[in-house]
Design a protein around this motif. Structure first.
Motif, mmCIF file in Angstrom:
data_model
loop_
_atom_site.group_PDB
_atom_site.id
_atom_site.type_symbol
_atom_site.label_atom_id
_atom_site.label_comp_id
_atom_site.label_asym_id
_atom_site.label_seq_id
_atom_site.Cartn_x
_atom_site.Cartn_y
_atom_site.Cartn_z
ATOM 1 N N GLY A 210 70.505 11.387 -7.129
ATOM 2 C CA GLY A 210 69.394 10.564 -6.671
ATOM 3 C C GLY A 210 69.652 9.999 -5.282
ATOM 4 N N THR A 211 68.695 9.206 -4.804
ATOM 5 C CA THR A 211 68.784 8.590 -3.481
ATOM 6 C C THR A 211 68.336 7.144 -3.587
ATOM 7 N N VAL A 212 69.035 6.261 -2.876
ATOM 8 C CA VAL A 212 68.671 4.844 -2.826
ATOM 9 C C VAL A 212 68.505 4.438 -1.368
ATOM 10 N N VAL A 222 64.706 -5.129 -0.834
ATOM 11 C CA VAL A 222 63.787 -4.078 -1.276
ATOM 12 C C VAL A 222 64.589 -2.795 -1.433
ATOM 13 N N PHE A 223 64.544 -2.212 -2.620
ATOM 14 C CA PHE A 223 65.193 -0.933 -2.873
ATOM 15 C C PHE A 223 64.123 0.129 -3.088
ATOM 16 N N GLY A 224 64.384 1.313 -2.583
ATOM 17 C CA GLY A 224 63.526 2.451 -2.851
ATOM 18 C C GLY A 224 64.346 3.544 -3.501
ATOM 19 N N VAL A 225 63.738 4.292 -4.411
ATOM 20 C CA VAL A 225 64.421 5.402 -5.068
ATOM 21 C C VAL A 225 63.507 6.620 -5.062
ATOM 22 N N ASN A 226 64.089 7.785 -5.254
ATOM 23 C CA ASN A 226 63.291 8.999 -5.354
ATOM 24 C C ASN A 226 62.615 9.058 -6.723
#
Length: 343
Positions: A210-212, A222-226
């Motif tokens: 995954g990607t963070v 703020v975190f974003g994920v795939n």
């Protein structure tokens, strides 16, 4: 033109027409569902509304979230983030998961620094609800404040114990800019609590990892994920699909129009875009006038290279500085890259 060439061209034309019809059908279904959701909200029904957990009084009923622990119900079971706290797993919104990751990291770091000087020191037991994510956030924040105050005592004593005032705790940051916490540690903490694979000190390389993406806006993490990672919600998917439709309509020379699932449209479901859309939502979908620094634990891909600048124009044209997983710096301003960080 030979009959064979003509036949091949006719076959390709029919195939292209079939693909176009499929894409048109998909867009029609999407727009119909969008109208249905709008009508549902107008009628007072929210498919992502909170429900009381099974096993407690009135379990399963809708709630406005004002009392008790709640579980988010969403499409494909992706209404919430599963957050690990010790041996327990608690349900949280993406914003709560971000707050817990930062608070827990801050507490662990402060306690570690105190115990380097006073190995026997421990924070006082917390009285907050251990089975509530908000309770765990308050516990971590309380432990961090207590450890930082103790560190102030110890620092004053080591420098002569002049009985002066305690060192002030660090004030919360406001505005935008570089993250206040070490980004690599913060991303690592987020991976741990959400159950994503640990990539160590290096970047994510395999798709399964995954990607963070991590940034701060007005002092809020703020975190974003795939889209395949834990914590990607129904709301995230709706925002991504809506933005994809807008970009296809306004930038057909950049976006894939024949098949909306082709590259570079996949960027709308990557961690970088997810972080920006999540960051913009509390501000009415606009990050205008802001400068944001983002850290991502994977190399920026070709799809994000193409899609991020037009995306920025739709959310207020913020200046975005991205340090990707290789350490390369990308700077985006006024809908274009002013620096491409390829190594």
């Amino acid at each position: 033109m030979t009959d064979e060439t003509f036949g091949q061209l006719r076959y390709e034309a029919r195939l292209s027409l079939r693909n176009i019809r499929c894409e048109v059908a998909e867009l029609r279904v999407y727009l119909a569902l969008k109208r249905l959701v709008a009508l549902s909200y107008k009628a007072g029904f929210n498919p992502a509304q909170l429900r009381l957990p099974a096993g407690q009084r009135c379990g399963g009923r809708w709630t406005d979230g004002d009392g008790g622990d709640v579980i988010l119900i969403g499409a494909r079971g992706r209404g919430s983030v599963a957050v690990r706290v010790g041996t327990r797993t608690l349900d949280a919104t993406p914003a709560q998961a971000a707050r817990y990751a930062v608070a827990n990291l801050r507490a662990e770091a402060a306690i570690r620094r105190v115990q380097e000087i006073d190995p026997t020191w421990r924070p006082r037991p917390s009285l907050t609800d251990p089975d509530s994510i908000e309770g765990q956030i308050r516990r971590a924040e309380g432990e961090a404040r207590e450890a930082e105050a103790r560190l102030g005592d110890l620092a004053r004593a080591r420098f002569g114990d002049n009985q002066g005032p305690l060192l002030d705790a660090v004030s919360p940051r406001t505005g935008t800019g570089p993250p206040s916490s070490p980004p690599s540690e913060t991303i690592g903490s987020f991976r741990t609590i959400t159950g994503m694979p640990d990539t160590g000190s290096g970047p994510a390389r395999r798709a399964s990892e995954g990607t963070v993406a991590y940034a701060e806006v007005d002092g809020q993490a703020v975190f974003g994920v795939n889209s395949d990672a834990p914590g990607y919600t129904m709301r995230d998917e709706a925002l991504a699909r809506d933005m994809r439709a807008r970009l296809i309509d306004r930038y057909p020379d950049i976006m894939a129009t024949g098949n909306v699932g082709h590259k570079p449209n996949d960027a709308l479901f990557h961690a970088e875009v997810n972080a920006l859309l999540r960051a913009a939502e509390p501000y009415g979908g606009s990050l205008a006038g802001r400068t944001i620094e983002m850290r991502v634990d994977r190399r920026l891909c070709g799809s994000c290279d193409r899609v991020l600048p037009p995306l920025a124009t739709q959310i207020g044209n913020p200046t975005v500085r991205i340090f990707d997983g290789t350490g390369a710096l990308w700077i985006m301003r006024d809908g274009t890259w002013i620096r491409r960080g390829r190594l």
